[in-house]
Scaffold this active site. Structure first.
Site, PDB file in Angstrom:
ATOM      1  N   GLY A 164      10.642  24.720  19.485  1.00  0.00           N
ATOM      2  CA  GLY A 164      11.112  25.919  18.791  1.00  0.00           C
ATOM      3  C   GLY A 164      10.952  25.826  17.286  1.00  0.00           C
ATOM      4  O   GLY A 164      11.659  26.483  16.530  1.00  0.00           O
ATOM      5  N   GLU A 200       2.401  13.177  10.786  1.00  0.00           N
ATOM      6  CA  GLU A 200       0.986  13.499  10.898  1.00  0.00           C
ATOM      7  C   GLU A 200       0.507  14.236   9.667  1.00  0.00           C
ATOM      8  O   GLU A 200       1.303  14.697   8.851  1.00  0.00           O
ATOM      9  CB  GLU A 200       0.659  14.230  12.210  1.00  0.00           C
ATOM     10  CG  GLU A 200       1.355  15.517  12.443  1.00  0.00           C
ATOM     11  CD  GLU A 200       1.131  16.106  13.838  1.00  0.00           C
ATOM     12  OE1 GLU A 200       0.942  15.389  14.842  1.00  0.00           O
ATOM     13  OE2 GLU A 200       1.164  17.342  13.927  1.00  0.00           O
ATOM     14  N   ARG A 291       4.513  24.768  31.161  1.00  0.00           N
ATOM     15  CA  ARG A 291       5.123  25.956  31.781  1.00  0.00           C
ATOM     16  C   ARG A 291       4.283  27.187  31.454  1.00  0.00           C
ATOM     17  O   ARG A 291       3.316  27.095  30.704  1.00  0.00           O
ATOM     18  CB  ARG A 291       6.521  26.157  31.194  1.00  0.00           C
ATOM     19  CG  ARG A 291       6.441  26.250  29.678  1.00  0.00           C
ATOM     20  CD  ARG A 291       7.702  26.716  29.009  1.00  0.00           C
ATOM     21  NE  ARG A 291       7.691  26.438  27.593  1.00  0.00           N
ATOM     22  CZ  ARG A 291       7.125  27.199  26.677  1.00  0.00           C
ATOM     23  NH1 ARG A 291       6.497  28.301  27.021  1.00  0.00           N
ATOM     24  NH2 ARG A 291       7.165  26.867  25.393  1.00  0.00           N
TER      25      ARG A 291
HETATM   26  P1  ADP Z   1       7.336  23.187  18.311  1.00  0.00           P
HETATM   27  O1  ADP Z   1       7.274  22.482  19.614  1.00  0.00           O
HETATM   28  O2  ADP Z   1       8.643  22.974  17.601  1.00  0.00           O
HETATM   29  O3  ADP Z   1       6.934  24.636  18.397  1.00  0.00           O
HETATM   30  P2  ADP Z   1       4.656  22.394  17.375  1.00  0.00           P
HETATM   31  O4  ADP Z   1       4.220  20.988  17.292  1.00  0.00           O
HETATM   32  O5  ADP Z   1       4.112  23.214  18.504  1.00  0.00           O
HETATM   33  O6  ADP Z   1       6.268  22.447  17.357  1.00  0.00           O
HETATM   34  O7  ADP Z   1       4.316  23.130  16.023  1.00  0.00           O
HETATM   35  C1  ADP Z   1       4.714  24.464  15.778  1.00  0.00           C
HETATM   36  C2  ADP Z   1       3.982  25.034  14.579  1.00  0.00           C
HETATM   37  O8  ADP Z   1       4.246  24.206  13.411  1.00  0.00           O
HETATM   38  C3  ADP Z   1       2.463  25.064  14.693  1.00  0.00           C
HETATM   39  O9  ADP Z   1       1.989  26.203  15.380  1.00  0.00           O
HETATM   40  C4  ADP Z   1       2.085  25.062  13.217  1.00  0.00           C
HETATM   41  O10 ADP Z   1       2.299  26.352  12.676  1.00  0.00           O
HETATM   42  C5  ADP Z   1       3.101  24.121  12.579  1.00  0.00           C
HETATM   43  N1  ADP Z   1       2.590  22.729  12.540  1.00  0.00           N
HETATM   44  C6  ADP Z   1       2.836  21.739  13.439  1.00  0.00           C
HETATM   45  N2  ADP Z   1       2.169  20.581  13.122  1.00  0.00           N
HETATM   46  C7  ADP Z   1       1.483  20.846  11.981  1.00  0.00           C
HETATM   47  C8  ADP Z   1       0.571  20.083  11.143  1.00  0.00           C
HETATM   48  N3  ADP Z   1       0.252  18.813  11.419  1.00  0.00           N
HETATM   49  N4  ADP Z   1       0.054  20.700  10.047  1.00  0.00           N
HETATM   50  C9  ADP Z   1       0.367  21.987   9.755  1.00  0.00           C
HETATM   51  N5  ADP Z   1       1.196  22.747  10.498  1.00  0.00           N
HETATM   52  C10 ADP Z   1       1.762  22.210  11.589  1.00  0.00           C
END
Ligand code: ADP
Length: 447
Positions: A164, A200, A291
């Protein structure tokens, strides 16, 4: 095939799953909290069981009550929808122990992908490109500095148990790193009860592109192309498209092929989404969701395949109805998430919908559980519906979306419809020229 499916969710997705069950001739049971007695899915289901008071913890997240509801009604399978218990490995295990089929992957696959550090490791092993970063959890500042110097600033600190969009902190310089590490750890601990974090590379102008995959559990994997979910607010998706305006057919089949092979190698069963950031022609894995996604209808629109039917088929042991070569991408689709929120401040706007009129015509789909006179309870998320528009190409899709938004009427509460009416007229959006930061910048300008 199953005789009776229990739907462990609410709102538009409960109705979405119910529709698929009806089409397949499967009896339906829904569970609901006392706040949802008047919900559309409760009205349309063959049977309903009230499982507790409004707070999700005591109802939609209450595993004991849901298992009891299965036993009482004789349901032989559970569809968890998205959110709530859909990525809860313990729930999948408990259902299995009761001889009830969880319509989703095994508890073990949910567990691996639910831990982002483990998920990234697994993705790497399966040949999926990942964002450069630490190999595992980072707890010491010294170690964080070493990794950050190696990959280069800016970096992002993320919670292994995250979801989220919570528990993420960006550090632009070494001076920011200590605070970012400590805040991310304490936020993760408070939100998820697990303070493991990793680092990262923070990509500056990526797009969010995700691949829809399916495994049959018997070593076969396919992909259904990608969705572009770059238009986000606070890391939450607002508008989704298929195909991505940024990819060509060659890139699509390249990344799709990598994902389908990975799913086959894993022996994965059911629907999944492999999420990437995409920058300068490169894909970087961020996470996998085990999912159905909120935005799955855009994929259904361009492939003509009902993904919930496929989930049910696979879970019942019937396998997928399609092979990779049967999956064709036809035209373009866009989904707008309509929330009961102020379109500028995004504060929730629960209350009674006095009038609800949805658009229609060729290429229009509205997935929503609300109706005129419906009272939105304040306890759950603010999504009240999804408008999904399909056209033969992106230009036609955008023209159709514009007129569908004009037809949509929701009175009595505030919604995010005005935001979409603005977006559809914006030149960057018309050109498909946006990254994950575009929407926040646009909102900050207050246009
Ligand atoms: P969650 O599971 O909380 O949704 P995610 O890993 O899917 O987290 O990341 C959600 C959003 O956060 C991504 O769609 C992007 O917008 C941003 N994000 C995540 N990792 C990075 C990264 N390494 N660099 C830039 N933006 C990131």
């Amino acid at each position: 095939m199953f005789q009776k499916i229990l739907i462990a969710n609410r709102g538009e997705i409960a109705l979405r799953v119910l529709r698929a069950c009806k089409e397949l001739g499967i009896q339906t049971v829904v569970v609901h909290s006392t706040a949802d007695s008047d919900a559309m899915h409760v009205r349309l289901a063959d049977e309903s069981v009230c499982i507790g008071p409004p707070p999700s913890r005591e109802s939609y997240l209450n595993i004991h009550q849901i298992v009891a509801a299965c036993e009482i009604t004789g349901a032989d399978a559970v569809h968890p929808g998205y959110g709530f218990l859909s990525e809860n490995a313990k729930f999948a295990d408990i259902l299995a122990a009761h001889n009830i089929t969880f319509i989703g992957p095994s508890g073990d696959h949910i567990r691996v992908m639910g831990d982002k550090i483990e998920a990234k490791r697994t993705a790497k092993r399966l040949g999926i490109p990942v964002v450069p970063g630490s190999d595992g959890a980072i707890s010491e500042e010294k170690e964080a500095k070493r990794v950050a110097a190696e990959i280069g600033y800016p970096v992002i600190i993320k919670a292994s148990a995250g979801g989220g969009g919570r528990g993420m902190k960006v550090a632009h310089t070494e001076a920011d790193l200590e605070v970012a590490l400590q805040t991310a750890k304490s936020e993760a601990g408070a939100a998820f009860g697990d303070d493991a974090v990793y680092i990262e590379k923070y990509l500056q102008k990526p797009r969010h592109i995700e691949v829809q995959v399916f495994g049959d559990g018997a070593g076969r994997g396919v992909h259904f192309g990608e969705r572009d979910c770059s238009l986000q607010r606070r890391h939450q998706k607002v508008w989704e498209e298929a195909n991505s305006p940024a990819l060509n057919a060659e890139e699509r089949s390249h990344i799709g092929g990598i994902c389908a092979r990975a799913i086959a190698d894993l022996g994965y069963s059911g629907a999944g989404t492999i999420e990437f950031l995409y920058e300068n022609g490169e894909f970087y894995f961020i996470e996998m969701n085990t999912r159905l996604q909120v935005e799955h209808p855009v994929t259904e629109a361009i492939t003509g395949i009902d993904l919930v039917h496929e989930q049910i088929r696979v879970a019942s042991g019937g396998g997928l109805s399609v092979k990779q070569e049967d999956i064709k991408f036809n035209g373009h689709a866009i989904e707008c998430r309509i929330n009961a929120e102020d379109p500028r401040t995004f504060t929730p706007s629960p209350g009674t919908i006095t009038h609800f009129h949805t658009p229609g015509g060729l290429g229009i789909r509205v997935d929503s559980g609300v109706y005129s006179g419906y009272k939105i309870p304040p306890y759950y998320d603010s999504l009240i519906g999804k408008l999904i528009v399909h056209g033969r190409n992106r230009v036609e899709c955008m023209m159709r979306l514009r007129r569908a938004l004009d037809e949509f009427v929701v009175d009595g509460i505030k919604t995010t419809l005005p935001l979409f009416r603005d977006l559809v007229g914006n030149p960057d959006i018309a050109n498909g020229d946006y990254d994950i930061h575009w929407l926040e910048k646009y909102l900050a300008k207050g246009e």
